[in-house]
Motif scaffolding. Structure first.
Motif, mmCIF file in Angstrom:
data_model
loop_
_atom_site.group_PDB
_atom_site.id
_atom_site.type_symbol
_atom_site.label_atom_id
_atom_site.label_comp_id
_atom_site.label_asym_id
_atom_site.label_seq_id
_atom_site.Cartn_x
_atom_site.Cartn_y
_atom_site.Cartn_z
ATOM 1 N N SER A 133 0.813 -1.224 0.000
ATOM 2 C CA SER A 133 0.000 0.000 0.000
ATOM 3 C C SER A 133 0.844 1.271 0.000
ATOM 4 O O SER A 133 0.328 2.361 -0.227
ATOM 5 N N TYR B 238 -1.202 -9.031 -7.172
ATOM 6 C CA TYR B 238 -2.573 -8.743 -7.602
ATOM 7 C C TYR B 238 -2.992 -9.691 -8.724
ATOM 8 O O TYR B 238 -4.022 -10.308 -8.638
ATOM 9 N N LEU C 72 0.243 -4.499 -6.459
ATOM 10 C CA LEU C 72 -0.495 -3.525 -5.670
ATOM 11 C C LEU C 72 0.464 -2.419 -5.239
ATOM 12 O O LEU C 72 1.551 -2.696 -4.726
ATOM 13 N N GLN D 249 -3.473 1.683 -1.446
ATOM 14 C CA GLN D 249 -4.757 1.471 -0.834
ATOM 15 C C GLN D 249 -4.807 2.408 0.361
ATOM 16 O O GLN D 249 -3.831 3.084 0.593
ATOM 17 N N ASP E 33 -8.754 3.437 -2.543
ATOM 18 C CA ASP E 33 -8.901 2.753 -3.827
ATOM 19 C C ASP E 33 -7.670 1.884 -4.007
ATOM 20 O O ASP E 33 -6.568 2.313 -3.697
ATOM 21 N N GLU E 34 -7.882 0.689 -4.509
ATOM 22 C CA GLU E 34 -6.713 -0.117 -4.839
ATOM 23 C C GLU E 34 -6.147 0.404 -6.145
ATOM 24 O O GLU E 34 -6.872 0.637 -7.105
ATOM 25 N N THR F 223 -2.961 -0.435 -8.889
ATOM 26 C CA THR F 223 -1.960 -1.433 -9.246
ATOM 27 C C THR F 223 -1.034 -0.892 -10.324
ATOM 28 O O THR F 223 -1.389 0.009 -11.083
ATOM 29 N N ASP G 277 -6.510 2.253 -11.378
ATOM 30 C CA ASP G 277 -7.376 2.315 -10.209
ATOM 31 C C ASP G 277 -8.414 1.203 -10.335
ATOM 32 O O ASP G 277 -8.922 0.959 -11.421
#
Length: 103
Positions: free
Chosen positions: A34, A66, A76, A79, A82-83, A85, A102
């Motif tokens: 994150s 991910y 990833l 976070q 919103d995740e 990647t 996103d």
């Protein structure tokens, strides 16, 4: 107790205080997924990901956390709101495109 307030603000607002900003395989591996977005810019400026094989990417960034398919490696990088990647598109096992997404 200003220090505690700053720590709580950093945790809440994701300010990245104390998080590595310079990319290295070691920094990437020891940083929580994150928090990796703080070094993505340096990664893209210092490393030519396009043209690397999937195995070279895995050696550099570790196992994707991910998605890991024949057509995409996805890591990833942010976070919790919103995740986000870092997606590496693969063709014939070679990276052809790198983009942030996103979810």
């Amino acid at each position: 107790m200003a220090g505690n307030g700053i720590w709580n603000a950093n945790r809440y607002f994701d300010l990245g205080i104390g998080v590595p900003k310079t990319f290295s395989a070691e920094n990437w591996a020891k940083t929580a997924p994150s928090q990796r977005h703080f070094m993505v810019s340096d990664l893209q400026n210092s490393t030519e990901l396009v043209g690397m094989s999937a195995d070279e990417v895995r050696e550099l960034l570790g196992t994707s956390d991910y998605a890991d398919t024949d057509t995409c490696l996805s890591y990833l990088i942010a976070q919790p709101f919103d995740e986000v990647t870092l997606d590496l598109t693969l063709e014939n096992g070679v990276v052809t495109k790198v983009e942030e997404k996103d979810h």
